[in-house]
Enzyme design. Sequence first.
Site, PDB file in Angstrom:
ATOM      1  N   GLU A 193       0.863  -1.182   0.000  1.00  0.00           N
ATOM      2  CA  GLU A 193       0.000   0.000   0.000  1.00  0.00           C
ATOM      3  C   GLU A 193       0.907   1.242   0.000  1.00  0.00           C
ATOM      4  O   GLU A 193       0.916   1.994  -0.959  1.00  0.00           O
ATOM      5  CB  GLU A 193      -0.935  -0.019   1.228  1.00  0.00           C
ATOM      6  N   ASP A 271     -12.207  -1.033   3.919  1.00  0.00           N
ATOM      7  CA  ASP A 271     -11.122  -0.588   4.807  1.00  0.00           C
ATOM      8  C   ASP A 271     -11.659   0.206   6.014  1.00  0.00           C
ATOM      9  O   ASP A 271     -11.806  -0.350   7.090  1.00  0.00           O
ATOM     10  CB  ASP A 271     -10.092   0.220   4.008  1.00  0.00           C
ATOM     11  N   ASP A 272     -11.904   1.489   5.818  1.00  0.00           N
ATOM     12  CA  ASP A 272     -12.400   2.383   6.878  1.00  0.00           C
ATOM     13  C   ASP A 272     -13.460   3.275   6.249  1.00  0.00           C
ATOM     14  O   ASP A 272     -13.210   4.459   5.991  1.00  0.00           O
ATOM     15  CB  ASP A 272     -11.253   3.239   7.424  1.00  0.00           C
TER      16      ASP A 272
HETATM   17  N1  ADE Z   1      -5.372   1.010   9.589  1.00  0.00           N
HETATM   18  C1  ADE Z   1      -6.598   1.317   9.179  1.00  0.00           C
HETATM   19  N2  ADE Z   1      -6.625   1.498   7.850  1.00  0.00           N
HETATM   20  C2  ADE Z   1      -5.367   1.293   7.398  1.00  0.00           C
HETATM   21  C3  ADE Z   1      -4.752   1.320   6.134  1.00  0.00           C
HETATM   22  N3  ADE Z   1      -5.421   1.611   5.022  1.00  0.00           N
HETATM   23  N4  ADE Z   1      -3.435   1.053   6.067  1.00  0.00           N
HETATM   24  C4  ADE Z   1      -2.757   0.770   7.165  1.00  0.00           C
HETATM   25  N5  ADE Z   1      -3.275   0.736   8.385  1.00  0.00           N
HETATM   26  C5  ADE Z   1      -4.575   0.979   8.501  1.00  0.00           C
HETATM   27 ZN    ZN Z   2      -6.678  -1.681   6.268  1.00  0.00          ZN
END
Ligand code: ADE
Ligand code: ZN
Length: 326
Positions: A193, A271-272
């Site tokens: 990432e 993800d979030d």
């Molecule tokens: N924690 C929450 N989302 C994340 C992400 N995209 N990359 C790394 N740590 C995370």
């Molecule tokens: Zn993540």
Amino acid sequence: MRDLLKTELHLHLEGAAPPAFIRAKAGQKGLDLSRIFDTSGGYVQSDFATFLRVYEAACTALVTPQDFYDLTRAVLEESAAHGVIYTEAFLSPDFCGGGDLDAWRDYLAAIETAAIEMEGEAGIVLRGCVTCIRHFGPEKARAVARCAQETAGRFVTGFGLAGDENVLQPRDFAYAFDAAREAGLGLTAHAGEWAGPDSVRAALRDLRVTRIGHGVRAIEDPGLVEELAERGAVLEVCPGSNLALGLYPSLAQHPIDRLRRAGVKVTVSTDDPPHFRTTMTREYEGLNQRLGWEEADFTEISQTGLRAAFCDPDTRAAIGKRLEAR
Ligand code: ADE
Ligand code: ZN
């Protein structure tokens, strides 16, 4: 797109907290978290470093097991509303009692109680992937691994590594991953990432994970793409997260389609979601409108997710039946 039944493998429980939920929890505790919200009430959005700060500040409003019970209910209600029937969430003992095992058991019981209720009320199945946080360091990770080891079972089924990919190396977390593997947990690590192909190679080699969180930057090395396809490694791809954090300028430039065409097993997650203004429905809409993915592609993606899920065979079979009934 909303009604398609979905599986999701990569969701951070605290990162999925709706901003209004965190605002209310902060208010109850007399905490001033106004700095993490923008004028429209959403989380402040900027780069990855800002995201991590906002995320960790939001977690200060989550203090008691009751907070995590409420959070789990809120998050699962939202996921179920977007057609998700099986989801794995990253759970962080670091934010649930600071890695203390007795405290962790209490938080976990609250999370699991909420999950069982929501399975009955909304038909969504949750499994937990206990996660250490890279920039908190290997010592914290050892405590987290112990929490995972001691609570591994039907509900806690996985172990992961999240956080800042440019801090330390995967091998620094090998002890934690060895302990988790011995406890029978499925393994995943965020890689590829914020760092390139070498980071993905190191996670595969030193942590012996079967899944990679994101992994999209593997595309920069054709040899690695071939290796991922050959070994059947599964990527937990989160396109909306990658766009929101500026990893790629648009879906047209995002590698998910190229990775899939090269034979790499890809899945789709949020993800979030509130941090990135996304939902599973929005992820699917983008892939449909920008990359031409159709219902058959989404069915395959959900099946790939289910096959790669860290759950017991009975759960997999039950979810599989629901996917096929559609
Ligand atoms: N924690 C929450 N989302 C994340 C992400 N995209 N990359 C790394 N740590 C995370
Ligand atoms: Zn993540």
